[in-house]
Design a protein around this motif. Sequence first.
Motif, PDB file in Angstrom:
ATOM      1  N   THR A 147      42.928  50.755  43.729  1.00 36.61           N
ATOM      2  CA  THR A 147      43.228  51.480  44.955  1.00 36.61           C
ATOM      3  C   THR A 147      44.003  50.548  45.861  1.00 36.61           C
ATOM      4  O   THR A 147      43.601  49.404  46.070  1.00 36.61           O
ATOM      5  N   THR A 176      48.861  48.182  34.745  1.00 33.57           N
ATOM      6  CA  THR A 176      47.505  48.250  35.290  1.00 33.57           C
ATOM      7  C   THR A 176      46.566  47.271  34.606  1.00 33.57           C
ATOM      8  O   THR A 176      45.857  46.515  35.276  1.00 33.57           O
ATOM      9  N   ARG A 230      40.705  51.041  37.447  1.00 33.09           N
ATOM     10  CA  ARG A 230      41.602  51.693  38.398  1.00 33.09           C
ATOM     11  C   ARG A 230      41.763  50.807  39.625  1.00 33.09           C
ATOM     12  O   ARG A 230      40.851  50.082  40.002  1.00 33.09           O
ATOM     13  N   CYS A 271      53.873  51.470  50.402  1.00 30.01           N
ATOM     14  CA  CYS A 271      53.442  50.942  49.099  1.00 30.01           C
ATOM     15  C   CYS A 271      52.259  51.715  48.524  1.00 30.01           C
ATOM     16  O   CYS A 271      52.107  51.821  47.314  1.00 30.01           O
ATOM     17  N   ALA A 272      51.407  52.234  49.370  1.00 29.07           N
ATOM     18  CA  ALA A 272      50.197  52.905  48.906  1.00 29.07           C
ATOM     19  C   ALA A 272      50.479  54.321  48.406  1.00 29.07           C
ATOM     20  O   ALA A 272      49.604  54.964  47.845  1.00 29.07           O
ATOM     21  N   TYR A 314      56.911  54.904  39.955  1.00 29.22           N
ATOM     22  CA  TYR A 314      55.718  54.058  39.949  1.00 29.22           C
ATOM     23  C   TYR A 314      55.997  52.788  40.737  1.00 29.22           C
ATOM     24  O   TYR A 314      57.153  52.375  40.891  1.00 29.22           O
ATOM     25  N   LEU A 371      52.689  55.214  46.071  1.00 25.51           N
ATOM     26  CA  LEU A 371      53.026  55.267  44.656  1.00 25.51           C
ATOM     27  C   LEU A 371      51.867  54.759  43.807  1.00 25.51           C
ATOM     28  O   LEU A 371      51.090  53.914  44.237  1.00 25.51           O
ATOM     29  N   SER A 372      51.785  55.249  42.593  1.00 28.44           N
ATOM     30  CA  SER A 372      50.799  54.762  41.635  1.00 28.44           C
ATOM     31  C   SER A 372      51.376  53.548  40.919  1.00 28.44           C
ATOM     32  O   SER A 372      52.591  53.399  40.787  1.00 28.44           O
ATOM     33  N   ILE A 373      50.494  52.710  40.428  1.00 28.03           N
ATOM     34  CA  ILE A 373      50.909  51.527  39.682  1.00 28.03           C
ATOM     35  C   ILE A 373      51.388  51.961  38.301  1.00 28.03           C
ATOM     36  O   ILE A 373      50.831  52.888  37.703  1.00 28.03           O
ATOM     37  N   LYS A 374      52.402  51.278  37.803  1.00 27.68           N
ATOM     38  CA  LYS A 374      52.888  51.574  36.455  1.00 27.68           C
ATOM     39  C   LYS A 374      51.723  51.479  35.478  1.00 27.68           C
ATOM     40  O   LYS A 374      51.000  50.477  35.471  1.00 27.68           O
ATOM     41  N   PRO A 375      51.523  52.499  34.661  1.00 26.97           N
ATOM     42  CA  PRO A 375      50.381  52.481  33.733  1.00 26.97           C
ATOM     43  C   PRO A 375      50.369  51.260  32.817  1.00 26.97           C
ATOM     44  O   PRO A 375      49.318  50.702  32.524  1.00 26.97           O
TER      45      PRO A 375
END
Length: 146
Positions: free
Chosen positions: A58, A75, A56, A65-66, A16, A68-72
């Motif tokens: 984006t 968020t 969410r 950088c784009a 993440y 990976l998803s942000i750490k839940p």
Amino acid sequence: MSNVEFRYAPGQTVRYLDVSPMISALRFQPDDFEYAHGWLHHVPSRHRFQFDRLGRVTIDALCGCAMLSIKPEQTDELVGMFKTWRQHYWTPLETNREFASHFRRPNAWVRLFRDVRMAFRRFLRREPLVAVPEEALSPVSATPAE
């Protein structure tokens, strides 16, 4: 195309993106960010972030950088910090910019048009000349008050 299920090998974990530096920058360096057309721009890095109503985020970046998803767990904190930044920093800044724009000196054509318009209004408001009888202008003997 068939559905493919992706599984990590044993011991592997999902990676993440840690956005704590961005949260800190929103808090302590708010002037590094701009907001336009629904996107939050981080000017130094040229990264863009879009926040939707469901919480969410984006990420649009030219680097990896784009991907990976942000750490839940980060968020909600990021969305909350963005809302705070927008309410306490960006909205007052935009309001002051808009207010100041109302008092900018207009260009020469606008100033000329306004001058002609005001001259025309003064011409229309002219009062007719008033005739004063001659008797009213004759010298009056004034007696001093005692």
